[in-house]
Scaffold this active site. Sequence first.
Site, PDB file in Angstrom:
ATOM      1  N   HIS A 180     -37.579 -54.457  55.491  1.00  0.00           N
ATOM      2  CA  HIS A 180     -38.627 -54.315  54.467  1.00  0.00           C
ATOM      3  C   HIS A 180     -40.000 -54.752  54.974  1.00  0.00           C
ATOM      4  O   HIS A 180     -41.004 -54.505  54.301  1.00  0.00           O
ATOM      5  CB  HIS A 180     -38.289 -55.132  53.217  1.00  0.00           C
ATOM      6  N   ASP A 217     -28.383 -49.653  54.577  1.00  0.00           N
ATOM      7  CA  ASP A 217     -28.552 -50.721  53.591  1.00  0.00           C
ATOM      8  C   ASP A 217     -28.685 -50.110  52.197  1.00  0.00           C
ATOM      9  O   ASP A 217     -29.082 -48.953  52.047  1.00  0.00           O
ATOM     10  CB  ASP A 217     -29.821 -51.512  53.931  1.00  0.00           C
ATOM     11  N   HIS A 232     -30.839 -50.843  50.091  1.00  0.00           N
ATOM     12  CA  HIS A 232     -32.269 -50.706  49.818  1.00  0.00           C
ATOM     13  C   HIS A 232     -32.936 -49.841  50.882  1.00  0.00           C
ATOM     14  O   HIS A 232     -32.575 -49.905  52.059  1.00  0.00           O
ATOM     15  CB  HIS A 232     -32.953 -52.079  49.817  1.00  0.00           C
ATOM     16  N   ASP A 266     -24.881 -54.368  51.818  1.00  0.00           N
ATOM     17  CA  ASP A 266     -24.986 -54.617  50.380  1.00  0.00           C
ATOM     18  C   ASP A 266     -24.719 -53.374  49.537  1.00  0.00           C
ATOM     19  O   ASP A 266     -24.828 -53.421  48.314  1.00  0.00           O
ATOM     20  CB  ASP A 266     -26.340 -55.235  50.019  1.00  0.00           C
TER      21      ASP A 266
END
Length: 308
Positions: A127, A164, A166, A245
């Site tokens: 990120h 991931d 995200h 995740d």
Amino acid sequence: MTSTAFITHRECQLHDMGSYHPEAPDRLTAISDHMIAQGLDSYFAYHEAPLATLQQLGRVHAATHIAHVKRASPELGIVHLDPDTAMNRHTLQAALRAAGAGVLAVDLVMTKEVQNAFCAVRPPGHHAERNAAMGFCFFNNIAVAAAHALAAHKLSRVAVIDFDVHHGNGTEDCFKGNEHVLMVSTFQHPFYPYSGTEHPAANMLNVPLGRGADGEEFRRVVSDLWMPRLRAFQPEMLFISAGFDAHYEDEMGGLKLLEKDYAWVTEQVKQVADESAQGRIVSMLEGGYSLSALARSVTAHLRALADI
């Protein structure tokens, strides 16, 4: 020759954003404990992560960002850079080790000391944008590693694979429009950081998945969309932003992947690596917050990487 390097550093466990925070030191402990319990610890070549240099970070981050993170580092207590991204007095060192792990991994793989490498590091990185820390991330570990492969080892084409839960907005920010980098990713959408779907650059293959998507849907995306693009690009090295995740037990997100899905996608990436990249893969830990699911998923990923 041990085929797979396992790179980590004890300082990565000293970074702590508070007892409430899901991105916790126990994540790395859970991984190492499970590896030992499964009898896998003897299969890997262990290395300590070095500190990333200013030059290495500067290939993907603005000097102002690097200076801001260093300046924010506290002597006591916890300092927040955003509501969910915080530093204690050990965070800066941990973040430099996490980025440095990827650099070492590239060097080990490129010099043929190992076939591939996994970096068990935190804080995560995908990120972190060129000029911003966010989403638990300070420096973009995978981007630093990929840029090192291009600059220091003179590769022409590298690919980043991100599964991931995200979207890897930071990695996209670092490499959008870069003809030497192809990024393929899946992520839950709409979901933090609410990006990845608005007019991505030509070198970005972002595939959003709706809440509840399972391994069957994930595998279809990988087979039908990722693999043709990766093969057409013919990367000389592959980088995996390995976030776990999207596992069905992980309450951070709403996808339903299983350990066997992570093992399967790792095998698919290995096929491409064998075809065009002499088997060269560097994988770096990103998310994964249910400790049991994280440990089992990383182990499945490692078994596939190391052919165990």
